[in-house]
Write a protein that holds these residues in place. Structure first.
Motif, PDB file in Angstrom:
ATOM      1  N   PHE A  65      -2.004   1.880  -4.069  1.00 43.38           N
ATOM      2  CA  PHE A  65      -2.225   3.154  -4.754  1.00 43.38           C
ATOM      3  C   PHE A  65      -1.005   3.509  -5.583  1.00 43.38           C
ATOM      4  CE2 PHE A  65      -1.401   7.722  -4.809  1.00 43.38           C
ATOM      5  CZ  PHE A  65      -2.534   8.183  -5.456  1.00 43.38           C
ATOM      6  N   ASP A  66      -1.266   4.065  -6.763  1.00 45.31           N
ATOM      7  CA  ASP A  66      -0.217   4.574  -7.640  1.00 45.31           C
ATOM      8  C   ASP A  66      -0.705   5.913  -8.159  1.00 45.31           C
ATOM      9  OD1 ASP A  66       1.647   5.178  -9.591  1.00 45.31           O
ATOM     10  OD2 ASP A  66       1.818   3.113 -10.300  1.00 45.31           O
ATOM     11  N   SER A  67       0.070   6.973  -7.931  1.00 47.67           N
ATOM     12  CA  SER A  67      -0.376   8.315  -8.322  1.00 47.67           C
ATOM     13  C   SER A  67      -0.619   8.442  -9.819  1.00 47.67           C
ATOM     14  CB  SER A  67       0.647   9.368  -7.875  1.00 47.67           C
ATOM     15  OG  SER A  67       1.917   9.118  -8.462  1.00 47.67           O
ATOM     16  N   MET A 122       2.336  18.797  -7.270  1.00 51.18           N
ATOM     17  CA  MET A 122       3.247  17.798  -6.714  1.00 51.18           C
ATOM     18  C   MET A 122       3.310  16.567  -7.608  1.00 51.18           C
ATOM     19  SD  MET A 122       3.018  16.053  -2.953  1.00 51.18           S
ATOM     20  CE  MET A 122       3.064  17.654  -2.152  1.00 51.18           C
ATOM     21  N   LEU A 123       2.163  16.192  -8.178  1.00 49.77           N
ATOM     22  CA  LEU A 123       2.100  14.973  -8.970  1.00 49.77           C
ATOM     23  C   LEU A 123       2.697  15.145 -10.362  1.00 49.77           C
ATOM     24  CD1 LEU A 123      -1.475  13.734  -7.986  1.00 49.77           C
ATOM     25  CD2 LEU A 123       0.728  12.890  -7.174  1.00 49.77           C
ATOM     26  N   ARG A 124       2.988  16.382 -10.762  1.00 49.94           N
ATOM     27  CA  ARG A 124       3.598  16.592 -12.076  1.00 49.94           C
ATOM     28  C   ARG A 124       5.013  16.041 -12.138  1.00 49.94           C
ATOM     29  NH1 ARG A 124       1.261  22.024 -11.805  1.00 49.94           N
ATOM     30  NH2 ARG A 124      -0.617  22.096 -13.090  1.00 49.94           N
ATOM     31  N   TYR A 125       5.725  16.077 -11.019  1.00 48.23           N
ATOM     32  CA  TYR A 125       7.126  15.630 -11.042  1.00 48.23           C
ATOM     33  C   TYR A 125       7.426  14.573  -9.981  1.00 48.23           C
ATOM     34  CZ  TYR A 125       7.245  19.224  -7.424  1.00 48.23           C
ATOM     35  OH  TYR A 125       6.971  19.992  -6.315  1.00 48.23           O
ATOM     36  N   MET A 126       6.381  14.062  -9.320  1.00 47.04           N
ATOM     37  CA  MET A 126       6.582  12.997  -8.342  1.00 47.04           C
ATOM     38  C   MET A 126       5.617  11.859  -8.622  1.00 47.04           C
ATOM     39  SD  MET A 126       7.058  14.938  -4.684  1.00 47.04           S
ATOM     40  CE  MET A 126       7.260  13.370  -3.859  1.00 47.04           C
ATOM     41  N   ARG A 136       3.719   5.829  -4.609  1.00 42.22           N
ATOM     42  CA  ARG A 136       3.092   4.513  -4.517  1.00 42.22           C
ATOM     43  C   ARG A 136       2.891   4.163  -3.050  1.00 42.22           C
ATOM     44  NH1 ARG A 136       6.261   0.724  -8.973  1.00 42.22           N
ATOM     45  NH2 ARG A 136       5.164   1.481 -10.835  1.00 42.22           N
ATOM     46  N   LEU A 137       1.753   3.545  -2.761  1.00 42.81           N
ATOM     47  CA  LEU A 137       1.430   3.116  -1.411  1.00 42.81           C
ATOM     48  C   LEU A 137       1.240   1.608  -1.435  1.00 42.81           C
ATOM     49  CD1 LEU A 137       0.690   4.053   1.503  1.00 42.81           C
ATOM     50  CD2 LEU A 137      -1.688   4.141   0.736  1.00 42.81           C
ATOM     51  N   TYR A 138       1.983   0.920  -0.555  1.00 45.42           N
ATOM     52  CA  TYR A 138       1.943  -0.540  -0.518  1.00 45.42           C
ATOM     53  C   TYR A 138       1.350  -1.038   0.795  1.00 45.42           C
ATOM     54  CZ  TYR A 138       5.080  -0.712  -4.579  1.00 45.42           C
ATOM     55  OH  TYR A 138       5.631  -0.577  -5.822  1.00 45.42           O
ATOM     56  N   ASP A 139       0.688  -2.157   0.727  1.00 47.39           N
ATOM     57  CA  ASP A 139       0.257  -2.880   1.919  1.00 47.39           C
ATOM     58  C   ASP A 139       1.407  -3.791   2.330  1.00 47.39           C
ATOM     59  OD1 ASP A 139      -1.166  -4.325   3.894  1.00 47.39           O
ATOM     60  OD2 ASP A 139      -1.616  -5.863   2.399  1.00 47.39           O
ATOM     61  N   THR A 140       1.924  -3.587   3.532  1.00 45.91           N
ATOM     62  CA  THR A 140       3.066  -4.376   3.998  1.00 45.91           C
ATOM     63  C   THR A 140       2.637  -5.506   4.912  1.00 45.91           C
ATOM     64  OG1 THR A 140       3.417  -2.846   5.849  1.00 45.91           O
ATOM     65  CG2 THR A 140       4.627  -2.420   3.816  1.00 45.91           C
TER      66      THR A 140
END
Length: 318
Positions: free
Chosen positions: A299-301, A269-273, A276-280
């Protein structure tokens, strides 16, 4: 009669020449638009397939992450149920319950589970003495125990049960309403009071950057803390006033964001995607926008990809 025959012969002679000129032009005139149309059609088809695949994979990734977080939430509800049982929960029972969860294999994102007791200022000294004399798990007790950071405050939310303890000794006795690793302790304190009054599972309101000594090298990781209020067994909790009167403390978890995402996402999945996870912001903040602009990146893959590349390089050189 002879003239007509000669004319017919000339027509038959010129016809192949006309065909040889007109047909290529006709093919060219029809072929160029047809080729362009087919090319556009194929390109649109490929783009649609790629877009649908991306949307499907993004939806799958979102479902996986949500499912993993939901299972982590369930652990906290189970832990609260332990405290709500008839038997009192001491340090040994807490230890055995967490040990039975097998966090390392079943919940790799979890780094620790804890129980934070609510301690009014009038009970501070007695509380500290009780913890110091607690030998249910360690025969030596905890003679150096003290609430930290030091100082007199109207109330304390003190981490008193913690599993695992090794590597996280800095959290033992910590008043999480004055949590030093948090960027904004006051926001954490407000969030604690909110979860006490609501009884709902809630985030700490601040991501924590904690340097863990569990490995030989100190590493800094981004953690998020979730907490769930614990109320005295048998007391009513229908209103805010009742919940405040019955409030004993809260069970909590700290999970490593990168470990959680690493377990949830696969390498293909991470090969082509790129995810990012943000704190809102905390649950008590009012947000007018879902935009990631100005939000804290948790987080950033790409960091997983960099880690995999570095590991591959080390494996190749060894």
């Amino acid at each position: 009669m002879k003239l007509k025959t000669m004319t017919a012969a000339m027509d038959r002679t010129n016809r192949p020449a006309i065909y040889s000129t007109v047909l290529p032009l006709l093919v060219l005139v029809i072929g160029i638009p047809a080729s362009f149309f087919l090319s556009t059609l194929i390109q649109d088809s490929v783009e649609n397939i790629a877009r649908l695949r991306f949307e499907r994979e993004a939806k799958d990734a979102n479902s996986i992450i949500e499912g993993r977080l939901r299972s982590y939430n369930d652990v906290l509800y189970a832990l609260r149920a332990v405290f709500a049982s008839e038997e009192p929960v001491d340090r040994l029972r807490f230890h055995r319950f967490v040990e039975s969860l097998d966090l390392k294999n079943r919940y790799p994102g979890f780094d620790a589970l804890n129980y934070a007791a609510y301690v009014p200022a009038r009970d501070k000294r007695r509380f500290e003495e009780l913890v110091r004399r607690d030998t249910s798990l360690d025969a030596r007790g905890y003679p150096q125990f003290a609430i930290k950071p030091p100082g007199e405050r109207p109330e304390y939310y003190v981490i008193v049960y913690l599993e695992p303890m090794a590597g996280y000794e800095f959290s033992f006795g910590l008043d999480i309403a004055k949590s030093l690793p948090a960027a904004d302790p006051e926001k954490v304190a407000a969030t604690l009071r909110s979860q006490r009054d609501s009884g709902k599972l809630i985030a700490s309101g601040q991501p924590l950057r904690i340097k863990s000594q569990k490995k030989s090298v100190s590493t800094e990781s981004v953690f998020l803390a979730m907490r769930l209020a614990v109320y005295r067994n048998g007391m009513p909790t229908d209103t805010i006033e009742q919940r405040r009167a019955a409030y004993l403390g809260s069970v909590g978890s700290g999970f490593n964001v990168e470990s959680l995402m690493r377990a949830a996402l696969n390498e293909e999945m991470l090969r082509y995607m790129r995810i990012r996870l943000y704190d809102t912001g905390s649950a008590i903040d009012s947000l007018d926008s879902d935009s990631s602009e100005g939000k804290r990146l948790l987080f950033d893959s790409e960091q997983l990809a960099r880690g995999s590349d570095a590991q591959s390089a080390r494996d190749g050189s060894s």
